[in-house]
Write a protein that holds these residues in place. Structure first.
Motif, PDB file in Angstrom:
ATOM      1  N   ALA A   1     -17.407  -3.037 -28.292  1.00 46.30           N
ATOM      2  CA  ALA A   1     -17.277  -3.716 -29.583  1.00 46.30           C
ATOM      3  C   ALA A   1     -16.862  -2.784 -30.707  1.00 46.30           C
ATOM      4  N   THR A   2     -16.862  -1.473 -30.447  1.00 45.71           N
ATOM      5  CA  THR A   2     -16.492  -0.529 -31.504  1.00 45.71           C
ATOM      6  C   THR A   2     -15.031  -0.104 -31.436  1.00 45.71           C
ATOM      7  N   GLY A   3     -14.400  -0.218 -30.271  1.00 42.46           N
ATOM      8  CA  GLY A   3     -13.040   0.282 -30.123  1.00 42.46           C
ATOM      9  C   GLY A   3     -13.016   1.798 -30.151  1.00 42.46           C
ATOM     10  N   SER A   4     -11.840   2.354 -30.392  1.00 44.35           N
ATOM     11  CA  SER A   4     -11.677   3.803 -30.436  1.00 44.35           C
ATOM     12  C   SER A   4     -10.601   4.180 -31.442  1.00 44.35           C
ATOM     13  N   GLY A   5     -11.041   4.739 -32.576  1.00 50.18           N
ATOM     14  CA  GLY A   5     -10.102   5.181 -33.592  1.00 50.18           C
ATOM     15  C   GLY A   5      -9.224   4.061 -34.098  1.00 50.18           C
ATOM     16  N   GLU A   6      -7.992   4.415 -34.435  1.00 55.73           N
ATOM     17  CA  GLU A   6      -7.040   3.441 -34.961  1.00 55.73           C
ATOM     18  C   GLU A   6      -6.184   2.816 -33.869  1.00 55.73           C
ATOM     19  N   THR A   7      -6.293   3.315 -32.639  1.00 60.44           N
ATOM     20  CA  THR A   7      -5.379   2.866 -31.592  1.00 60.44           C
ATOM     21  C   THR A   7      -5.950   1.772 -30.700  1.00 60.44           C
ATOM     22  N   ILE A   8      -7.276   1.711 -30.567  1.00 59.44           N
ATOM     23  CA  ILE A   8      -7.892   0.724 -29.679  1.00 59.44           C
ATOM     24  C   ILE A   8      -8.847  -0.139 -30.502  1.00 59.44           C
ATOM     25  N   PRO A   9      -8.466  -1.367 -30.819  1.00 57.57           N
ATOM     26  CA  PRO A   9      -9.331  -2.229 -31.625  1.00 57.57           C
ATOM     27  C   PRO A   9     -10.608  -2.603 -30.876  1.00 57.57           C
ATOM     28  N   PRO A  10     -11.619  -3.081 -31.596  1.00 59.78           N
ATOM     29  CA  PRO A  10     -12.837  -3.558 -30.926  1.00 59.78           C
ATOM     30  C   PRO A  10     -12.529  -4.657 -29.917  1.00 59.78           C
ATOM     31  N   ASN A  11     -13.328  -4.682 -28.855  1.00 60.84           N
ATOM     32  CA  ASN A  11     -13.259  -5.732 -27.832  1.00 60.84           C
ATOM     33  C   ASN A  11     -11.894  -5.823 -27.157  1.00 60.84           C
ATOM     34  N   SER A  12     -11.285  -4.666 -26.909  1.00 58.07           N
ATOM     35  CA  SER A  12      -9.955  -4.635 -26.304  1.00 58.07           C
ATOM     36  C   SER A  12     -10.025  -4.571 -24.789  1.00 58.07           C
ATOM     37  N   THR A  13      -9.240  -5.429 -24.130  1.00 63.97           N
ATOM     38  CA  THR A  13      -8.972  -5.280 -22.705  1.00 63.97           C
ATOM     39  C   THR A  13      -7.861  -4.246 -22.554  1.00 63.97           C
ATOM     40  N   LEU A  14      -8.047  -3.295 -21.647  1.00 66.89           N
ATOM     41  CA  LEU A  14      -7.121  -2.182 -21.495  1.00 66.89           C
ATOM     42  C   LEU A  14      -6.442  -2.235 -20.136  1.00 66.89           C
ATOM     43  N   ILE A  15      -5.210  -1.746 -20.100  1.00 63.08           N
ATOM     44  CA  ILE A  15      -4.452  -1.625 -18.862  1.00 63.08           C
ATOM     45  C   ILE A  15      -4.091  -0.157 -18.673  1.00 63.08           C
ATOM     46  N   PHE A  16      -4.338   0.365 -17.484  1.00 60.45           N
ATOM     47  CA  PHE A  16      -3.941   1.729 -17.147  1.00 60.45           C
ATOM     48  C   PHE A  16      -3.171   1.723 -15.837  1.00 60.45           C
ATOM     49  N   VAL A  17      -2.168   2.580 -15.752  1.00 58.91           N
ATOM     50  CA  VAL A  17      -1.579   2.946 -14.473  1.00 58.91           C
ATOM     51  C   VAL A  17      -1.870   4.425 -14.280  1.00 58.91           C
ATOM     52  N   VAL A  18      -2.611   4.747 -13.207  1.00 58.29           N
ATOM     53  CA  VAL A  18      -3.138   6.095 -12.998  1.00 58.29           C
ATOM     54  C   VAL A  18      -2.622   6.645 -11.670  1.00 58.29           C
ATOM     55  N   ASP A  19      -1.997   7.818 -11.718  1.00 59.28           N
ATOM     56  CA  ASP A  19      -1.607   8.544 -10.514  1.00 59.28           C
ATOM     57  C   ASP A  19      -2.650   9.625 -10.249  1.00 59.28           C
ATOM     58  N   ILE A  20      -3.226   9.639  -9.067  1.00 61.82           N
ATOM     59  CA  ILE A  20      -4.254  10.619  -8.707  1.00 61.82           C
ATOM     60  C   ILE A  20      -3.568  11.793  -8.021  1.00 61.82           C
ATOM     61  N   LEU A  21      -3.511  12.928  -8.709  1.00 60.73           N
ATOM     62  CA  LEU A  21      -2.721  14.063  -8.237  1.00 60.73           C
ATOM     63  C   LEU A  21      -3.509  15.041  -7.386  1.00 60.73           C
ATOM     64  N   ALA A  22      -4.750  15.293  -7.752  1.00 60.87           N
ATOM     65  CA  ALA A  22      -5.536  16.300  -7.044  1.00 60.87           C
ATOM     66  C   ALA A  22      -7.007  16.077  -7.326  1.00 60.87           C
ATOM     67  N   ALA A  23      -7.858  16.499  -6.402  1.00 59.65           N
ATOM     68  CA  ALA A  23      -9.309  16.393  -6.588  1.00 59.65           C
ATOM     69  C   ALA A  23      -9.975  17.554  -5.871  1.00 59.65           C
ATOM     70  N   GLY A  24     -11.027  18.081  -6.479  1.00 66.30           N
ATOM     71  CA  GLY A  24     -11.735  19.180  -5.851  1.00 66.30           C
ATOM     72  C   GLY A  24     -13.097  19.392  -6.465  1.00 66.30           C
TER      73      GLY A  24
END
Length: 321
Positions: free
Chosen positions: A298-321
């Motif tokens: 409900a708080t959002g994040s800064g000026e870029t993500i308004p409160p109560n926002s549904t977000l979409i990400f495309v994530v490439d997983i490059l490495a893990a350790g």
């Protein structure tokens, strides 16, 4: 995304790799690799060059080296030099490197951290605009397996941070990591945002008109990698872009010029990432559609993500350790 230590053991050690850290300033970003001899450095400051040249290194490549130097050690700005040339392929300005390193205090030689000891390598991108240019210049044009000495100034205490000593590091380039997902393409079901990839792998999306915003997390692999399964608590390196549900981009590692590294599954990032990416495999590309309660709420994040926002990400997983 809430960023943590960007690839390495801790925020303190990671910060030593970033431009302007510890009160120091970066060197000329336009400088090119300065030769193939171990004495070649990437700074024009004679005193800093001499200080780094006075550091001695004991230990074979592939093992934790021991650094010896007059104490206290001090430099005025970040400085780097090739200490030992490797035998692998030439490192280019677009490579993402898996590295091992040891970092020691310039005040007393105390080991601050070692990825050889933790068996958890770090990752640095040669195109990362935040990385100290001197460090990039010490690697690019040289060979995989090379070991570089790197030092940054100390910093005075502030209201929010204790004083920090100068740091001296030995960093070894282990291998080049793919900068995008590599694996078997998966056809997603209908009703999800459509993902299109540019020639370099950077994603863009289209959200079809009338698409409903989900109330639960959507985790949809688009490419299935053949690497190991990502486990909670691992340090993982990603490429990603994030959009609001209307298609507005709010963040992207692709435009920043370097992948993002964080610990996953431990509350270091939003819940949608922790829940959606643990259990995927290295090399995969994953579409995440994250309802607000698993994002920034409900708080959002800064000026870029308004409160109560549904977000979409495309994530490439490059490495893990």
């Amino acid at each position: 995304m809430r960023r943590t230590a960007a690839a390495l053991i801790s925020v303190c050690l990671t910060a030593t790799l970033l431009a302007g850290c510890s009160g120091g300033s970066g060197t000329d970003a336009s400088a090119s690799p300065t030769g193939s001899t171990p004495s070649a450095t990437s700074t024009s400051d004679a005193a800093d060059t001499a200080a780094l040249d006075a550091v001695t290194v004991a230990g074979d490549l592939g093992t934790t080296p021991t650094l010896t130097f007059a104490q206290p050690f001090a430099v005025a700005a970040p400085v780097a030099k090739l200490e030992t040339e490797g035998t692998g392929a030439e490192i280019t300005a677009t490579d993402l490197l898996e590295i091992n390193y040891v970092a020691v205090s310039g005040d007393d030689g105390t080991v601050l951290g070692s990825t050889w000891d933790t068996k958890s390598p770090g990752y640095i991108g040669m195109s990362d605009t935040q990385l100290v240019p001197a460090l990039i210049n010490a690697f690019v044009g040289h060979k995989l397996g090379s070991r570089v000495l790197f030092a940054v100034p100390g910093s005075a205490a502030t209201a929010s941070a204790e004083a920090a000593p100068a740091t001296v590091m030995a960093i070894e380039a282990q291998k080049v990591v793919p900068s995008r997902a590599v694996g078997t393409a998966v056809t997603p079901p209908a009703g999800l945002p459509t993902v299109t990839l540019a020639a370099n792998g950077e994603p863009s999306i289209t959200v079809p008109a009338g698409t409903a915003q989900p109330t639960t997390l959507v985790t949809q692999p688009l490419i299935t990698g053949a690497g190991p399964v990502v486990a909670a608590g691992q340090t993982v390196t990603f490429q990603y872009t994030g959009w609001l549900f209307d298609g507005t981009t709010f963040d992207s590692s692709w435009t920043k010029g370097a992948p993002f590294t964080t610990q996953i599954g431990s509350g270091q990032v939003i819940k949608g990432w922790d829940q959606g990416l643990v259990g995927q495999t290295v090399g995969s590309q994953v579409l995440l559609v994250i309802p607000a309660d698993l994002g920034y709420g409900a708080t959002g994040s800064g000026e870029t993500i308004p409160p109560n926002s549904t977000l979409i990400f495309v994530v490439d997983i490059l490495a893990a350790g």
